[in-house]
Design an enzyme around this catalytic site. Structure first.
Site, PDB file in Angstrom:
ATOM      1  N   ILE A  13      33.963  42.852  41.111  1.00 40.34           N
ATOM      2  CA  ILE A  13      33.841  41.326  41.716  1.00 40.34           C
ATOM      3  C   ILE A  13      34.963  41.541  42.952  1.00 40.34           C
ATOM      4  O   ILE A  13      34.828  40.887  43.864  1.00 40.34           O
ATOM      5  CB  ILE A  13      34.211  40.289  40.920  1.00 40.34           C
ATOM      6  N   GLY A  14      35.754  42.478  42.820  1.00 44.55           N
ATOM      7  CA  GLY A  14      36.820  42.803  43.967  1.00 44.55           C
ATOM      8  C   GLY A  14      37.265  44.298  44.032  1.00 44.55           C
ATOM      9  O   GLY A  14      38.365  44.673  44.658  1.00 44.55           O
ATOM     10  N   GLY A  15      36.475  45.208  43.519  1.00 48.65           N
ATOM     11  CA  GLY A  15      36.850  46.379  43.385  1.00 48.65           C
ATOM     12  C   GLY A  15      36.931  47.089  41.859  1.00 48.65           C
ATOM     13  O   GLY A  15      37.496  48.084  41.842  1.00 48.65           O
ATOM     14  N   SER A  16      36.469  46.426  40.994  1.00 42.96           N
ATOM     15  CA  SER A  16      36.534  46.560  39.532  1.00 42.96           C
ATOM     16  C   SER A  16      35.641  47.770  39.180  1.00 42.96           C
ATOM     17  O   SER A  16      35.732  48.256  37.917  1.00 42.96           O
ATOM     18  CB  SER A  16      36.052  45.357  38.777  1.00 42.96           C
ATOM     19  N   LYS A  42      30.730  48.110  29.432  1.00 40.69           N
ATOM     20  CA  LYS A  42      31.919  47.266  29.730  1.00 40.69           C
ATOM     21  C   LYS A  42      31.848  45.979  28.654  1.00 40.69           C
ATOM     22  O   LYS A  42      30.937  45.433  28.362  1.00 40.69           O
ATOM     23  CB  LYS A  42      32.018  46.797  31.049  1.00 40.69           C
ATOM     24  N   MET A  81      39.035  39.835  33.337  1.00 40.54           N
ATOM     25  CA  MET A  81      38.570  40.755  34.412  1.00 40.54           C
ATOM     26  C   MET A  81      39.034  40.597  35.805  1.00 40.54           C
ATOM     27  O   MET A  81      38.446  41.011  36.717  1.00 40.54           O
ATOM     28  CB  MET A  81      36.915  41.072  34.419  1.00 40.54           C
ATOM     29  N   SER A 123      38.614  46.070  37.047  1.00 32.77           N
ATOM     30  CA  SER A 123      38.647  45.724  35.691  1.00 32.77           C
ATOM     31  C   SER A 123      37.842  46.684  34.678  1.00 32.77           C
ATOM     32  O   SER A 123      37.920  46.387  33.413  1.00 32.77           O
ATOM     33  CB  SER A 123      38.023  44.414  35.509  1.00 32.77           C
TER      34      SER A 123
END
Length: 533
Positions: A229-232, A133, A182, A208
């Site tokens: 970090i939240g579903g990336s 990434k 992101m 992201s």
């Protein structure tokens, strides 16, 4: 760094295109028409790839690694094949942010020469191309994380994980596109534009880590690494139908990565593998932990990879919805069928209450904007780049003072304790849940990260995995007797649902284990895949 943000972005996009050799640019007469949505079959049908290139790039990592280690397959040959397919992927779905093809080929040649000299393979990833990434620093390459302010700001050193992979024999050859900072659930930014889904270019590849999911789905990479970090990790894996693991913080090294919100540590960003095979994913995880990354990253936990013996009968809680947004019909159907097959296989299933999920999602959102959006606006302001509409919350946020921020941490701990107590009282092994309300969704229409973000706040190990079930527009329709929407957002998502647009798309689900239970999460996923098959 001079020039407007538009000029910087245009130059960066042109430089990226220029980095693709002429031999790897798709001849204009072979380009699929813009109206062709599914381009995953292009390598096979175009006649542009050799049989050897197709055989290599269609292989899994575990199929390639023994041949690379023995020398029966040259790393240079494999690297060139994946470079070409990655270049094609970028031209069709806009998934890359950086290339280092020449460096990769030189690395591959050196690895081949090592074997020729009788020195044996370097390590667990000898000769294997691995994509990263955009936020992983690689010496000499930008890590823009979507901001034009970071164009022309190459990294001086490799990220700790990249350094570890290279020492283990991996060949790093591309970095992949992300959204601005992101912090959008689709991979779109003002620098590179939008990455689309190779299974259907009208649909999002998620974010992201959407550049990674698109590249891997097109088979331009045998194995990639994204962050979450939240579903990336889980959202893009679900949008394209591949595997990923969101580990708990401390299992894999994170040092040397660029953050979209530097210094934000109320909820930690983690990295994990994205693969087309569950066994590739397991191999990667074992290998990374076996390298003892805690010697290079002070925040890595010194926990070796552990052997797990599962009970013969798992106790799995099913989260049918998160209390905020109902899953769209195909996701509900996949969840129901998976639960039925697990029950038929002898496992115990129970319903999991969505209580606290609204609170967990609110906590996540408050943590992200606790600086009043200053981190984001600092970078935007350097070049005059505008705030993207998907990030409106950052433009409306109020900065918290130190005391308020500490109170937010206390709320997070209370939430974690309440969820843990509920888990232990129920005596469950795992939670089976949607990854998102969608299988995938049209570009620009992704909404709601509640199904994933809660488990970032909790720091639980969680997998996204393909069920083998696909969307059927004749079956997955909204029924007249459907439950009432749970919220205004739910009503919007329901009104925008288009079964025809997502027909044929794979459906992923999420498997959640306790914190630091990555090994158990993978083993339980094997059980679920076996039941589904």
């Amino acid at each position: 760094m001079g020039g407007t943000w538009e000029a910087l972005a245009a130059k960066k996009r042109q430089d990226l295109l220029n980095s693709i050799p002429e031999d790897w640019r798709i001849p204009s007469h072979l380009l699929p028409p813009a109206s062709q949505n599914d381009i995953t079959g292009f390598p096979e049908t175009s006649g542009w790839f050799t049989r050897e290139e197709l055989d290599i790039t269609n292989s899994t990592a575990l199929e390639l690694l023994p041949r690379l280690a023995s020398g029966s397959l040259k790393s240079e040959t494999v690297t060139r094949a994946f470079c070409k397919r990655a270049a094609a992927a970028h031209q069709l779905v806009n998934c890359l942010s950086e290339t280092c093809f020449d460096r990769a080929i030189e690395t591959a040649k050196a690895l081949d020469q090592r074997l020729a000299n009788g020195l044996g393979p370097v390590g667990s990833f000898h000769g294997l191309p691995i994509s990263l990434k955009d936020n992983f620093h690689l010496r000499g390459l930008d890590s823009t994380v979507g901001f034009t302010s970071f164009v022309g700001d190459p990294a001086q050193d490799d990220a700790e994980l990249a350094n570890l992979l290279i020492k283990a024999g991996a060949v790093v050859y591309v970095k992949t596109n992300v959204p601005t900072a992101m912090m959008i659930a689709e991979s779109v930014n003002n620098t590179f534009g939008r990455t689309v889904n190779p299974r259907n270019r009208q649909l999002t590849s998620g974010g992201s880590s959407g550049g990674e999911s698109a590249l891997i789905t097109f088979k331009g990479s045998p194995l990639g690494v994204g962050t979450d970090i939240g579903g990336s990790l889980r959202i893009p894996a679900a949008c394209t139908g591949i595997f990923t693991l969101r580990p708990s913080f401390g299992r894999f090294p994170t040092l040397g990565c660029r953050s979209g919100l530097p210094g934000q540590e109320a909820v930690q960003s983690v990295n994990g593998p994205m693969t087309r095979s569950l066994f590739d994913l397991e191999y990667y995880c074992k290998a990374i932990v076996n390298f003892e990354p805690w010697h290079g990253d002070p925040r890595c936990l010194p926990i070796p990879w552990r052997r797990v013996t599962l009970p013969s009968k798992l106790k799995i809680a099913v989260l049918w919805h998160d209390g905020m947004v109902l899953p769209t019909p195909p996701v509900t159907r996949a969840l129901r069928q998976t639960a039925e097959k697990l029950r038929a296989a002898g496992h115990e299933l129970l319903d999991w209450s969505s209580e606290d999920h609204d609170l967990g999602t609110q906590l996540l959102g408050r943590m992200f904007v606790a600086d009043g959006g200053k981190s984001v606006f600092r970078e935007l302001g350097k070049t005059g780049e505008p705030l993207r509409p998907e990030m409106a919350d950052y433009g409306e946020a109020r900065e918290l003072g130190g005391f308020e921020y500490w109170q937010l941490h206390l709320e997070r701990i209370q939430f974690q304790k309440r969820y843990l107590d509920r888990w232990k009282k129920a005596g469950i092994d795992a939670i089976l849940a949607p990854v998102t309300p969608f299988s995938s969704v049209e570009n620009g229409k992704f909404k709601h990260v509640g199904y994933t973000g809660v488990y970032n706040v909790l720091d639980y190990a969680a997998m996204a995995f393909p069920t083998g079930i696909t969307v059927d527009q004749a079956v997955d329709v909204l029924q007249d007797d459907a439950p009432q929407p749970l919220s205004d957002l739910d009503q919007v998502i329901r009104s925008e649902y288009n079964a025809e647009a997502v027909h044929g798309m794979p459906i992923n689900l999420q498997l959640v284990a306790q914190r630091l239970e990555e090994e158990k999460c993978i083993e339980m996923c094997k059980v679920i895949i076996k039941a589904l098959n």
